[in-house]
Design an enzyme around this catalytic site. Sequence first.
Site, PDB file in Angstrom:
ATOM      1  N   ASN A   8       0.901  -1.061   0.095  1.00 61.48           N
ATOM      2  CA  ASN A   8      -0.052  -0.130   0.072  1.00 61.48           C
ATOM      3  C   ASN A   8       1.131   0.974  -0.005  1.00 61.48           C
ATOM      4  O   ASN A   8       1.559   1.684   1.161  1.00 61.48           O
ATOM      5  CB  ASN A   8      -0.900  -0.062   1.167  1.00 61.48           C
ATOM      6  CG  ASN A   8      -1.790   1.247   1.341  1.00 61.48           C
ATOM      7  OD1 ASN A   8      -1.726   1.965   0.434  1.00 61.48           O
ATOM      8  ND2 ASN A   8      -2.197   1.561   2.680  1.00 61.48           N
ATOM      9  N   TRP A   9       0.861   1.600  -1.088  1.00 63.20           N
ATOM     10  CA  TRP A   9       2.059   3.043  -1.470  1.00 63.20           C
ATOM     11  C   TRP A   9       1.494   4.311  -0.637  1.00 63.20           C
ATOM     12  O   TRP A   9       2.046   5.201  -0.730  1.00 63.20           O
ATOM     13  CB  TRP A   9       2.159   3.111  -2.807  1.00 63.20           C
ATOM     14  CG  TRP A   9       3.285   2.042  -3.390  1.00 63.20           C
ATOM     15  CD1 TRP A   9       3.771   1.134  -2.558  1.00 63.20           C
ATOM     16  CD2 TRP A   9       3.710   1.987  -4.557  1.00 63.20           C
ATOM     17  NE1 TRP A   9       4.861   0.404  -3.490  1.00 63.20           N
ATOM     18  CE2 TRP A   9       4.707   1.022  -4.752  1.00 63.20           C
ATOM     19  CE3 TRP A   9       3.651   2.642  -5.766  1.00 63.20           C
ATOM     20  CZ2 TRP A   9       5.403   0.546  -5.839  1.00 63.20           C
ATOM     21  CZ3 TRP A   9       4.176   2.336  -7.026  1.00 63.20           C
ATOM     22  CH2 TRP A   9       5.279   1.475  -7.073  1.00 63.20           C
ATOM     23  N   LYS A  10       0.189   4.279  -0.592  1.00 64.82           N
ATOM     24  CA  LYS A  10      -0.637   5.477  -0.057  1.00 64.82           C
ATOM     25  C   LYS A  10      -0.043   6.626  -0.854  1.00 64.82           C
ATOM     26  O   LYS A  10      -0.188   6.383  -2.092  1.00 64.82           O
ATOM     27  CB  LYS A  10       0.113   5.787   1.422  1.00 64.82           C
ATOM     28  CG  LYS A  10      -0.325   4.574   2.451  1.00 64.82           C
ATOM     29  CD  LYS A  10      -0.160   4.855   3.755  1.00 64.82           C
ATOM     30  CE  LYS A  10       0.053   3.498   4.509  1.00 64.82           C
ATOM     31  NZ  LYS A  10      -0.058   3.773   6.062  1.00 64.82           N
ATOM     32  N   HIS A  95      -9.668   1.919   4.688  1.00 65.03           N
ATOM     33  CA  HIS A  95      -8.244   2.019   5.322  1.00 65.03           C
ATOM     34  C   HIS A  95      -8.615   3.319   6.540  1.00 65.03           C
ATOM     35  O   HIS A  95      -9.201   4.029   6.248  1.00 65.03           O
ATOM     36  CB  HIS A  95      -7.395   2.219   4.402  1.00 65.03           C
ATOM     37  CG  HIS A  95      -6.064   2.547   4.809  1.00 65.03           C
ATOM     38  ND1 HIS A  95      -5.512   3.372   6.080  1.00 65.03           N
ATOM     39  CD2 HIS A  95      -5.122   1.619   4.832  1.00 65.03           C
ATOM     40  CE1 HIS A  95      -4.256   3.114   6.267  1.00 65.03           C
ATOM     41  NE2 HIS A  95      -3.855   1.953   5.833  1.00 65.03           N
ATOM     42  N   GLU A  97      -6.772   5.545   7.473  1.00 63.00           N
ATOM     43  CA  GLU A  97      -6.708   7.065   7.170  1.00 63.00           C
ATOM     44  C   GLU A  97      -7.800   7.396   6.527  1.00 63.00           C
ATOM     45  O   GLU A  97      -8.265   8.566   6.595  1.00 63.00           O
ATOM     46  CB  GLU A  97      -5.370   6.958   6.123  1.00 63.00           C
ATOM     47  CG  GLU A  97      -4.064   6.618   7.192  1.00 63.00           C
ATOM     48  CD  GLU A  97      -3.064   6.116   6.470  1.00 63.00           C
ATOM     49  OE1 GLU A  97      -2.911   6.156   5.070  1.00 63.00           O
ATOM     50  OE2 GLU A  97      -2.202   5.369   7.011  1.00 63.00           O
ATOM     51  N   GLU A 166      -5.866  -3.862  11.004  1.00 61.30           N
ATOM     52  CA  GLU A 166      -4.845  -3.019  11.137  1.00 61.30           C
ATOM     53  C   GLU A 166      -5.320  -2.183  12.008  1.00 61.30           C
ATOM     54  O   GLU A 166      -5.916  -1.147  12.111  1.00 61.30           O
ATOM     55  CB  GLU A 166      -4.895  -2.483   9.785  1.00 61.30           C
ATOM     56  CG  GLU A 166      -4.446  -2.674   8.370  1.00 61.30           C
ATOM     57  CD  GLU A 166      -3.862  -1.825   7.435  1.00 61.30           C
ATOM     58  OE1 GLU A 166      -2.610  -2.016   7.057  1.00 61.30           O
ATOM     59  OE2 GLU A 166      -4.517  -0.794   7.168  1.00 61.30           O
ATOM     60  N   GLY A 172       2.084   2.840  10.694  1.00 57.00           N
ATOM     61  CA  GLY A 172       2.929   3.897  10.645  1.00 57.00           C
ATOM     62  C   GLY A 172       3.764   4.195  11.784  1.00 57.00           C
ATOM     63  O   GLY A 172       4.661   5.401  12.068  1.00 57.00           O
ATOM     64  N   SER A 211       3.019  -1.501  10.614  1.00 62.02           N
ATOM     65  CA  SER A 211       4.580  -1.498  10.936  1.00 62.02           C
ATOM     66  C   SER A 211       5.048  -2.776  10.515  1.00 62.02           C
ATOM     67  O   SER A 211       6.199  -3.387  11.304  1.00 62.02           O
ATOM     68  CB  SER A 211       4.571  -1.283  12.485  1.00 62.02           C
ATOM     69  OG  SER A 211       4.164   0.098  12.735  1.00 62.02           O
TER      70      SER A 211
END
Length: 248
Positions: A8-10, A95, A97, A166, A172, A211
């Site tokens: 997942n490159w965001k 997600h 975020e 998650e 992160g 992480s």
Amino acid sequence: MKKLICANWKMNKTTGETESFLRELLKALGSLENSVEVVIFPPFTSLCVAKELLRGSPLKYGAQNCFYKEWGAYTGEISPLMLKDLGCSYTIVGHSERRNLFGEDDETINKKLKALLKVGIRPILCVGEKIEERNANLTHKVIESQIRIALSGIEGEVDELDIAYEPVWAIGTGNPATVEDAKEVHTFINKLLDELNPRREGRTRILYGGSVKPSNAKEFLKEREVGGLLVGGASLEVSSFLDIVNSL
Ligand code: PGA
């Protein structure tokens, strides 16, 4: 069942950076073990590059989000139909975020899952508790509610999607869940899925995310309860992502 490893490159990488990453990864990877499926989730703007470069390769790609309408006056949105057209096999939905920075709620996530299933893209539904919820012993309650609402009306199709656990506090932060904690929640999710669809075939993989690094990937992947990994930061460099894939 193949373990699923997702990058997942965001909001990272230009088209040029995507191209060099994928070329380098393909070269280093050669072929893939039969036991693993690897999916890259670049930003929308790089999906065309992924389509171009990954054609005929063992790697798949998908989007990090979508809207739930097919087309129309929704400025700035991207539909599942458009993602299908770009050859996406998977799409991440819900997600943390998206939930916490963009106010995405469980009802919206439910609509997105339905829209993706309709066009034949396999969704990866993300769920997870915040630290204050874990400290208040609410982890199961939060996850159960996220999953019940997200899957409402599509319980019969649960085999057609995967779920990523998650924990928000692990994303992160460099502070992953312990393998024991992850296994415990994965088992809980599996039981909940059995209840929601007693006739399910067990094709829903439960991934762990938060992480994940080359140094801890193996301990998660060796567990039967862990169907794969959703990797953020460590998927941005070819070498660390490759180490994670090769740790299987
Ligand atoms: P992280 O992100 O690996 O950087 O913690 C995981 C995710 O947000 O999917």
